[in-house]
Design an enzyme around this catalytic site. Structure first.
Site, PDB file in Angstrom:
ATOM      1  N   GLU A 177      -6.366  -4.032   8.540  1.00  0.00           N
ATOM      2  CA  GLU A 177      -5.955  -4.582   9.831  1.00  0.00           C
ATOM      3  C   GLU A 177      -6.747  -3.883  10.943  1.00  0.00           C
ATOM      4  O   GLU A 177      -6.683  -2.667  11.090  1.00  0.00           O
ATOM      5  CB  GLU A 177      -4.455  -4.342  10.049  1.00  0.00           C
ATOM      6  CG  GLU A 177      -3.970  -4.944  11.354  1.00  0.00           C
ATOM      7  CD  GLU A 177      -2.479  -4.727  11.590  1.00  0.00           C
ATOM      8  OE1 GLU A 177      -1.978  -3.636  11.292  1.00  0.00           O
ATOM      9  OE2 GLU A 177      -1.832  -5.670  12.093  1.00  0.00           O
ATOM     10  N   LYS A 213      12.816   4.253  22.010  1.00  0.00           N
ATOM     11  CA  LYS A 213      11.595   5.011  22.320  1.00  0.00           C
ATOM     12  C   LYS A 213      10.416   4.065  22.451  1.00  0.00           C
ATOM     13  O   LYS A 213       9.917   3.524  21.476  1.00  0.00           O
ATOM     14  CB  LYS A 213      11.277   6.056  21.254  1.00  0.00           C
ATOM     15  CG  LYS A 213      10.256   7.057  21.808  1.00  0.00           C
ATOM     16  CD  LYS A 213       9.445   7.760  20.778  1.00  0.00           C
ATOM     17  CE  LYS A 213       8.287   6.961  20.275  1.00  0.00           C
ATOM     18  NZ  LYS A 213       7.241   6.670  21.290  1.00  0.00           N
ATOM     19  N   GLU A 269       9.019  -3.877  11.133  1.00  0.00           N
ATOM     20  CA  GLU A 269       8.096  -5.012  11.303  1.00  0.00           C
ATOM     21  C   GLU A 269       6.713  -4.398  11.477  1.00  0.00           C
ATOM     22  O   GLU A 269       6.464  -3.709  12.460  1.00  0.00           O
ATOM     23  CB  GLU A 269       8.535  -5.846  12.516  1.00  0.00           C
ATOM     24  CG  GLU A 269       7.947  -7.235  12.544  1.00  0.00           C
ATOM     25  CD  GLU A 269       6.793  -7.331  13.500  1.00  0.00           C
ATOM     26  OE1 GLU A 269       5.628  -7.202  13.036  1.00  0.00           O
ATOM     27  OE2 GLU A 269       7.037  -7.527  14.697  1.00  0.00           O
ATOM     28  N   CYS A 293       0.378  -8.265  15.602  1.00  0.00           N
ATOM     29  CA  CYS A 293       0.557  -8.024  14.171  1.00  0.00           C
ATOM     30  C   CYS A 293       0.331  -9.324  13.391  1.00  0.00           C
ATOM     31  O   CYS A 293      -0.064  -9.292  12.240  1.00  0.00           O
ATOM     32  CB  CYS A 293       1.922  -7.428  13.887  1.00  0.00           C
ATOM     33  SG  CYS A 293       3.231  -8.247  14.787  1.00  0.00           S
TER      34      CYS A 293
END
Ligand code: ADP
Length: 498
Positions: A402, A196, A271, A305
């Site tokens: 973040e 997906k 992750e 990331c």
């Protein structure tokens, strides 16, 4: 269909054709006929539609993947033949590199030159690397002693078997590359997949799926369901017919994936996010460290990331490095990804724009100083100026959370022990950077950093051979390298009494 913008030259055919999902080797609409809009983030305009698949579509895709896994041409294929198909996928990606780079640029917003130089060749290389593993996945033999069976003899060994049907959910920051990272090891080990892609960037996964069929992948081995995370993604993560979920995305959604998978204790690799420290010592070669630190945060518009978003600078070079990184930021040319001069494109979506500018406003309210940038640019599209902040610390949202945008917070430090402790003061542990000419200092600091990757005098270097993943809330498991093969296999111990 492309409506408001001219289709880019190499990608024209693909962009003009209606988009469907891949289920059991057939291109299909969603069962309910719903679609979702695909935006060009540089223009803020709809450029395409893809099916909005949901739970029913996921059911069909999982059933197809199950059939292909249990009893099919694929399940009977030799490892060598499997490897050859995977190798051909890499070749076809390279053959269509310009087209894939244009699709990625239009869909995600990143400069086409970056997609062509990084995303696409790295994706091809991953398949080429994993192709070789197909024939090199094997167990071991063991000289067992069994103290409670004196005199008995045994032949004991392990088999490495594919984990089964894998649900793979990928994000929008490197759509093609993240799909490659996940698909390569799944296919090398003989798993079957329901992929997906992110709802913001579904296009390159659909083109990749076409190329994978062309490479000879049998029907049902790869199924692609486009759709929203809360519907298609959630249905996949919790599906009882899925043996493993592999996810890349935010830590928040990663926790939802773990909860969904907990029901039947699926295998999970995740992750997730990061707030990576990048440490510049005074003895660093500042001519490379300054542009290196800027690239560490501004590459891919900060939508990485692993972005080096907390920049620790040793006190006596603080002003110089801060000024150098800010100067670099001011010279970055913002523009539409398809423009060959563009160095930084827009953020991927209006939600991302609001999120990043929301952080910047919070920083301002909390008294954090903006050295450069700090705001949206232009009236169309989702552009944010490369931003350098000074004076933020624990308790400030821009420091703690973040941001996933082109925003770096600079922090001074005065010694190694202080910076080692500060670098680890985060819930994340994905990556870290060190800039120094003193190798002893670097080697002493590396083991102190709780991060899955440490770059020294470089940053953002990824390779198919090098494992990547996180400590702490940056994830479970590793992508790439030999390590990822273990994430897609079960170990079966066999003991035969002789
Ligand atoms: P971001 O917050 O950076 O947009 P996400 O973690 O939300 O990233 O998205 C990464 C991927 O996870 C996308 O493919 C998205 O559709 C999917 N996703 C989002 N929410 C869920 C969910 N509740 N369950 C499963 N997948 C999800």
């Amino acid at each position: 269909m492309v409506t408001t913008v001219e289709a880019a030259s190499h990608a024209a055919r693909f962009l003009e054709q209606p988009k469907r999902m891949l289920v059991d080797g057939a291109w299909v609409d969603s069962r309910h006929g719903r679609t979702l809009e695909v935006y060009d983030p540089a223009l803020g305009e709809v450029i395409d539609h893809v099916p909005a698949g949901d739970a029913e579509d996921v059911d069909l895709a999982v059933a197809a993947a199950r059939r292909a896994f249990e009893d099919s041409e694929w399940s009977r294929m030799t490892a060598s033949d499997r490897g050859r198909i995977i190798w051909r996928v890499g070749d076809l990606i390279l053959k269509h590199a310009d087209e894939l780079a244009e699709i990625e640029s239009m869909d995600n917003g990143k400069p086409v030159s970056v997609a062509r130089a990084a995303d696409v060749p790295l994706a091809a290389d991953l398949f080429h690397y994993m192709a070789g593993f197909a024939t090199k996945i094997h167990g071991q033999t063991f000289p067992i002693s069994v103290p409670y069976a004196p005199g008995a003899q045994f032949h004991a060994y392990t088999l490495k078997e594919p984990v089964g049907v894998v649900g793979q959910i990928v994000p929008w920051n490197f759509p093609l590359l993240m799909a490659a990272w996940k698909l390569g090891p799944a296919l090398a080990t003989g798993c079957t997949v329901v992929l997906k892609p992110a709802e913001q960037t579904p296009l390159s996964a659909l083109r990749l799926a076409e190329l994978m069929l062309e490479a000879g992948l049998p029907n049902g081995v790869l199924n692609v369901i486009t759709g929203f995370g809360e519907t298609a993604g959630a249905a996949l993560a919790g599906h009882p017919g899925v043996d493993k979920v592999a996810f890349t995305g935010s830590t928040e959604v990663g926790k939802l994936i773990v909860k969904a998978a907990a029901n039947d204790l699926k295998r999970v690799t995740i992750e997730l996010g990061g707030k990576s420290p990048n440490v510049v010592f005074a003895d660093a070669d500042l001519e490379t460290a300054i542009p290196g630190a800027a690239n560490a945060i501004f590459f891919n518009h900060g939508q990485c990331c692993a972005a080096g978003s907390r920049l620790y600078i040793e006190q006596n070079v603080y002003d110089e490095v801060l000024a150098g990184v800010s100067d670099y930021a001011e010279k970055i040319k913002l523009g539409r990804g398809l423009d060959p001069d563009t160095e930084m494109g827009p953020l991927v979506s209006v939600e991302q724009l609001e999120r990043v500018t929301g952080f910047l406003e919070a920083g301002e309210r909390e008294g954090v100083r903006t050295v450069t940038g700090g705001k949206q640019v232009g009236e169309h599209g989702y552009f944010v100026a490369p931003t350098v902040l000074d004076g933020a610390g624990p308790g400030n949202r821009v420091f703690d959370e973040e941001i996933f945008g082109p925003v770096v917070t600079a922090i001074p430090f005065s010694d190694t022990a202080e910076v080692a402790a500060a670098a680890n003061e985060t819930i994340y542990g994905l990556a870290a950077g060190i800039w120094t000419t003193d190798l002893t200092k670097a080697h002493r600091l590396i083991p102190q950093l709780k991060a899955g990757t440490v770059w020294v005098n470089t940053y953002n270097i990824f390779d198919a051979a090098l494992p990547f993943g996180g400590y702490k809330q940056s994830g479970w498991g590793r992508e790439m390298g030999e390590e990822v093969i273990h994430e897609y296999t079960e170990t079966k111990s066999v003991c035969i009494g002789l």
